[in-house]
Design an enzyme around this catalytic site. Structure first.
Site, short mmCIF file in Angstrom:
data_model
loop_
_atom_site.label_atom_id
_atom_site.label_comp_id
_atom_site.label_asym_id
_atom_site.label_seq_id
_atom_site.Cartn_x
_atom_site.Cartn_y
_atom_site.Cartn_z
N HIS A 1 0.86 -1.20 0.00
CA HIS A 1 0.00 0.00 0.00
C HIS A 1 0.90 1.25 0.00
O HIS A 1 0.67 2.20 0.76
CB HIS A 1 -0.94 0.01 1.20
CG HIS A 1 -1.94 -1.12 1.20
ND1 HIS A 1 -3.30 -0.91 1.06
CD2 HIS A 1 -1.78 -2.46 1.29
CE1 HIS A 1 -3.93 -2.09 1.10
NE2 HIS A 1 -3.03 -3.04 1.23
N TYR B 1 3.71 -5.17 9.66
CA TYR B 1 3.63 -3.71 9.58
C TYR B 1 4.75 -3.10 10.42
O TYR B 1 5.34 -2.08 10.05
CB TYR B 1 2.27 -3.17 10.06
CG TYR B 1 1.08 -3.55 9.19
CD1 TYR B 1 1.13 -4.63 8.33
CD2 TYR B 1 -0.10 -2.82 9.24
CE1 TYR B 1 0.04 -4.99 7.55
CE2 TYR B 1 -1.20 -3.16 8.45
CZ TYR B 1 -1.12 -4.25 7.62
OH TYR B 1 -2.21 -4.59 6.85
#
Ligand code: HEM
Ligand code: HEM
Lengths: 357, 180
Positions: free
Chosen positions: A65, A330
């Site tokens: 992303h 993440y």
């Protein structure tokens, strides 16, 4: 105070050997726990390495992303979720939000039309200092249910060095071996890259657990349902999403309703490839209002890790195995990109401005 | 002040063995959680943070106990280099058990994370939000923890050397056990 009788040379040797063995055993155990002796174990480092192998490394950008924009606004809660969650964000009233819209993939220069999926990430900051972070995608089901399958999918989709495209046979092989991807594949067939972030709905996909003031637990999923529904077809500008968002926000705030779905007993909470039956109770718990946008290179969302396990009291993780893997991956992506920002030795530095297509 | 000059005071011995257990567990929890993407990652992290802060508090208590109760002297016949190594490594251990949890707390603050010790208990930030500072502190946390592990190995090796080979009363000054 050398009261003890002297040791024979042989006993001294044996005792040194014993000390050595104790120390080596501790080092080996440490290495085993740290995975140094098991290179085939799936770790966050390996997942993020694979994301980099597929898309390349873009200094300072998210490893997935990567292309996106920062947004800001607030959430107006109507109090409807209070019966299910003690989180302060659900008490009637306003909570400030810093968010980010993005498209999946690790290339921050990919054209907006390259994927039919958009994403919305939000950080709610409660007045008691606790936070709720969530990252949602504009699709009702995720392709896979486990971190291992996600990793295998990435491996299958790695571009072939000669064609610079994924090998269709490998991709086909992956989907054939993973029948749980069927619902996603059916959705993606009909999906078109939308021309606007503002007209999309965004799903939590993973299940979570609301905990109410009495300590009762309720399995939930949530989604953001847009008020705007006038999406057109994206233009020829590769960055049309950004342009559209700026234009819409210039005209006024953009709104979504936060819809919480309550599971029935027995609904799977550990499988993001399966939607819950459509008759499950939906509750409209408030309105997300986004008022401004900034570029991600300088905006407030840049240094935020939208880790889905940063949760306030009143919201907890479910048993969905994707959640801890997302949290770990993440964190790894965040450490790599912030290390690049800090220009630490050994990190990739931006070369001359990459050509924008 | 203290009754026996050949042993550490009782409080010091209790703190020593309790913290030895906690710190060694923390090193294994830390290294284990970053090598896992399963529920273990989230579960270990939820132990790691409150336990780390507990170690920080215990380390402060222990430092006070240490400063008020000088430890028994090392044997006279211990070579000067070994004495120096003993003192330096002891102070290094104190510095690390204070510094590592502080760096952990500071790095989460710099990353803009709420420093949650449980579902509802949150510590205030102790460092301004900065992505670059987060990265530096996060690497420091890992490297200092590796240094702590190596110092611990040297410490354990030396303790066993005193106890099994020199048999000079140094190990028993901390165990409190004295064979006849
Ligand atoms: C195990 C599976 C997954 C892995 C390994 C993974 C990996 C990643 C990584 C490395 C990032 C960049 C994070 C950063 O640097 O801040 C990211 C971003 C993102 N992911 Fe995932 N992901 C997974 C599953 C999912 C799922 C199930 C969803 C959907 C609900 C999702 C939604 C998002 C969103 C919305 C972002 C962008 C966050 C932002 O804008 O900062 N991911 N993903
Ligand atoms: C004596 C105290 C502590 C020790 C020995 C310790 C040790 C470690 C170790 C060995 C790691 C793995 C580093 C790596 O290889 O990357 C780690 C990671 C970490 N520690 Fe600590 N730590 C301590 C205290 C704390 C405290 C007080 C906090 C926060 C309040 C904290 C938060 C973290 C976090 C967030 C990670 C990274 C998790 C991830 O990236 O997935 N630690 N620690």
């Amino acid at each position: 105070m050398h009261a003890s009788p002297p040791l024979s040379d042989r006993r001294i040797f044996l005792r040194f050997a014993f000390i050595g063995i104790v120390l080596i055993a501790i080092v080996l155990l440490f290495g085993y726990v740290g995975g140094w002796l098991a290179p085939q174990r799936l770790t966050a480092q390996r997942m993020v390495n694979q994301l980099q192998a597929n898309a390349g490394v873009f200094s300072g950008y998210r490893r997935n992303h990567a292309k996106g924009v920062c947004v800001a606004g607030y959430f107006d809660s109507n109090g409807q979720a209070q019966a299910y969650s003690a989180a302060e964000v659900f008490a009637p009233g306003r909570t400030p939000v810093v968010g980010r819209f993005a498209i999946p993939g690790g290339n921050p220069y990919a054209p907006d039309s390259s994927v039919p999926i958009r994403s919305m990430a939000l950080r709610f900051t409660q007045s008691n200092g606790q936070q709720w972070r969530t990252g949602m995608n504009s699709m009702p089901v995720f392709p896979v249910a486990t971190p291992q399958a996600f990793y295998e999918q990435l491996v299958a989709q790695q571009p072939d060095p000669s064609t610079h495209k994924p090998d269709p046979a490998k991709v086909k092989g992956f989907f054939a071996a993973h029948p749980e991807t069927a619902a996603f594949l059916a959705w993606v067939k009909t999906a078109k890259p939308s021309s606007s972030f503002a007209t999309e709905g965004y799903w939590s996909l993973n299940a979570f657990v609301f905990v109410d003031a009495k300590g009762e637990r309720h399995a939930v999923r949530w989604r953001m349902v847009p008020e705007a529904n006038d999406a057109g077809v994206g233009g020829s500008n590769p960055d049309y999403l950004d342009a559209d968002l700026t234009q819409r926000l210039a005209q006024g705030p953009q709104r979504w309703h936060l819809i919480v779905t309550l599971a029935n007993p027995g609904d799977p909470t550990n499988d993001a490839t399966k939607e819950w039956p459509s008759d499950r109770q939906d509750i409209d718990v408030g309105t997300l209002v986004l008022t401004s946008t900034e570029p991600q290179e300088s905006g407030a969302c840049r240094d935020i890790n939208y880790d889905p396990l940063v949760l306030p009291n009143g919201i907890q993780a479910s048993d969905d195995p994707l959640l801890p893997a997302r949290s770990a991956a993440y964190a790894t992506s965040y450490l790599r990109r912030t290390s690049e920002e800090a220009r630490l030795p050994g990190t990739v530095q931006p070369n001359a401005q990459p050509e924008t297509k | 002040m203290n009754t026996s000059s050949t042993s550490f005071v009782f409080t010091a011995r209790v703190l020593h063995w309790l913290m030895a257990l906690l710190i060694l567990s923390m090193l294994f929890i830390g290294i284990g959680m970053v090598a896992s993407v399963s529920e273990r990652h989230a579960w270990l992290l939820s132990i790691h943070k409150p336990l780390g802060i507990a170690i920080l508090i215990l380390a402060v208590v222990r430092l006070i106990v240490r400063l008020r109760n000088p430890p028994p002297p090392l044997p006279d016949d211990l070579p000067a280099v070994q004495k120096l190594a003993a003192h330096a490594s002891h102070w290094l251990l104190y510095v690390l058990m204070l510094l590592i949890p502080l760096v952990g707390w500071a790095m989460l603050s710099a990353g803009g994370y709420p420093v949650m010790l449980s579902h509802s208990l949150r510590l205030p930030p102790i460092f301004p939000v900065s992505g670059a500072a987060f990265a530096i502190l996060r690497h420091m946390h890992a490297w200092l923890a590796m240094l702590l592990f190596l110092t611990f190995l040297a410490h354990l090796g030396a303790a066993l050397y005193h106890g099994l080979i020199r048999r000079d009363g140094v190990l028993s000054s901390m165990t409190g056990y004295r064979p006849k």
